[in-house]
Enzyme design. Structure first.
Site, PDB file in Angstrom:
ATOM      1  CG  ASP A  88      18.648 -21.236 -15.544  1.00 13.11           C
ATOM      2  OD1 ASP A  88      18.371 -21.711 -16.664  1.00 13.11           O
ATOM      3  OD2 ASP A  88      18.181 -20.161 -15.118  1.00 13.11           O
ATOM      4  CG  HIS A 114      18.626 -23.734 -10.652  1.00 12.45           C
ATOM      5  ND1 HIS A 114      17.342 -23.376 -10.299  1.00 12.45           N
ATOM      6  CD2 HIS A 114      19.256 -22.598 -11.059  1.00 12.45           C
ATOM      7  CE1 HIS A 114      17.203 -22.066 -10.471  1.00 12.45           C
ATOM      8  NE2 HIS A 114      18.340 -21.571 -10.930  1.00 12.45           N
TER       9      HIS A 114
HETATM   10 ZN   LIG Z   1      21.128 -18.883 -12.371  1.00  9.71          ZN
END
Ligand SMILES: [Zn+2]
Length: 260
Positions: free
Chosen positions: A70, A223
Site C-alpha cells: 500500500d 507498505h
Molecule cells: Zn494506506
C-alpha cells in the site's frame, strides 16, 4: 444441505481450480519462490476479502499467500520492493495512492510492466468513513483517475483493475454497498507486518513470519513506502520458499491473457 446447494458448491469449487500451471522458470534464479498460480477475483463472488475486517477472504489453500503493498509508489523504497519481487518472480498487488502515482508515474508503470496488479487506495489517504458519502466517493474517484492516468495514460473512473483498499480500513456500510454496486472488490488483509511502526528489518521479518505461520494462508499487507519493509523483503521471500509457502497472484475476472 439441499442437492441444489451441493451442486452450487461443486460449481464454486470447480471455479477455484488453479488457473495457471506450475510456476515458469525464473531467469537467473533456479531457487526462486515464483508465483504458483493466478486467481481471478470479482466483486460478485468476493465483494470484500480479508478476515481482519470481513467475514471472508480469498479462496486460498493452506500455505497460499497473496502479497499486497500500500501507499506507493515511492522513490527509493518501491524500486527495492520491485527488485526483490522480480528476483523471485513473484507477482503482487500494489494499492496506489493517487498523489504518489501522479508524482512518480514511472514507478507505477514499472509495477505494471513487471506483471503486478494495480489496485487503488484513494488520492490523499483520508479516513473515508467519517465524511459524507459524496465526498468520500469523490476522493476515491480522484485517486482512481490519478492512478489510471499515471499507469495507462487515460483518466477513467472505472479502473482496469477494480481492486480497492480503504485507507486505515475505514469503511462503512454505505461505502461498501457503493463499492459493490460499482464492481470494485474491497481488499482488507489477513495478516500484516505492522510496518507503520518503526522497527529494524530483522524485527519486522521475525514478526511477519510468526504471524504468517499463525494464520497459515491469506492476504499479506505491507507498505512499499517503508524502508524497513523494502530491506527485509528479499529475506522474507527466501524464507517463504524454505518453509513451503506459495504465492498466488490476484487479477480481475476475465483479464487473463489481457494483462500480464
Ligand atoms: Zn494506506
Amino acid at each position: 444441505m439441499s442437492l441444489n446447494h451441493i451442486v452450487t458448491l461443486l460449481a464454486l469449487a470447480a471455479a477455484m481450480v488453479p488457473l495457471a500451471a506450475a510456476a515458469e522458470p525464473c531467469p537467473g534464479n533456479s531457487q526462486a519462490l515464483g508465483t504458483e498460480r493466478v486467481l481471478e477475483v470479482d466483486a460478485r463472488s468476493t465483494p470484500q476479502v480479508g478476515r481482519k475486517h470481513f467475514p471472508n477472504t480469498l479462496p486460498l489453500a493452506r500455505k497460499e499467500l497473496v502479497l499486497t503493498f500500500d501507499d506507493g509508489p515511492w522513490p527509493g523504497t518501491t524500486p527495492k520492493v520491485l527488485d526483490a519481487l522480480k528476483r523471485e518472480c513473484v507477482r503482487a498487488t500494489f494499492f496506489l495512492l493517487g498523489r504518489n502515482a501522479k508524482a512518480h508515474p514511472e514507478l507505477a508503470r514499472r509495477a505494471l510492466a513487471e506483471g503486478h496488479s494495480i489496485g487503488h487506495h484513494t488520492f490523499a489517504h483520508p479516513l473515508l468513513d467519517r465524511m459524507p458519502l459524496d465526498r468520500a466517493e469523490a476522493e476515491i474517484n480522484h485517486g482512481i483517475e490519478a492512478d489510471e492516468y499515471a499507469v495507462y495514460g487515460q483518466r477513467r473512473g472505472n479502473p482496469i483493475t477494480p481492486f480497492f483498499r480503504f485507507p486505515g480500513f475505514a469503511s462503512n456500510k454505505a461505502l461498501l454497498d457503493r463499492m459493490n454496486q460499482r464492481g470494485l472488490v474491497v481488499f482488507g488483509a489477513d495478516v500484516w507486518a505492522s510496518d507503520w511502526n518503526p522497527m529494524s528489518p530483522e524485527q519486522e521479518l521475525r514478526l511477519i513470519l510468526a504471524r504468517v505461520e499463525q494464520v497459515g494462508r491469506g492476504i499479506v499487507l505491507f507498505h512499499d513506502t517503508k524502508a524497513q519493509t523494502a530491506r527485509m523483503l528479499p529475506a522474507f521471500l527466501r524464507e517463504l520458499k524454505r518453509r513451503g509457502y506459495r504465492i498466488v497472484h490476484v487479477v480481475p475476472a476475465g483479464s487473463r491473457g489481457v494483462l500480464n
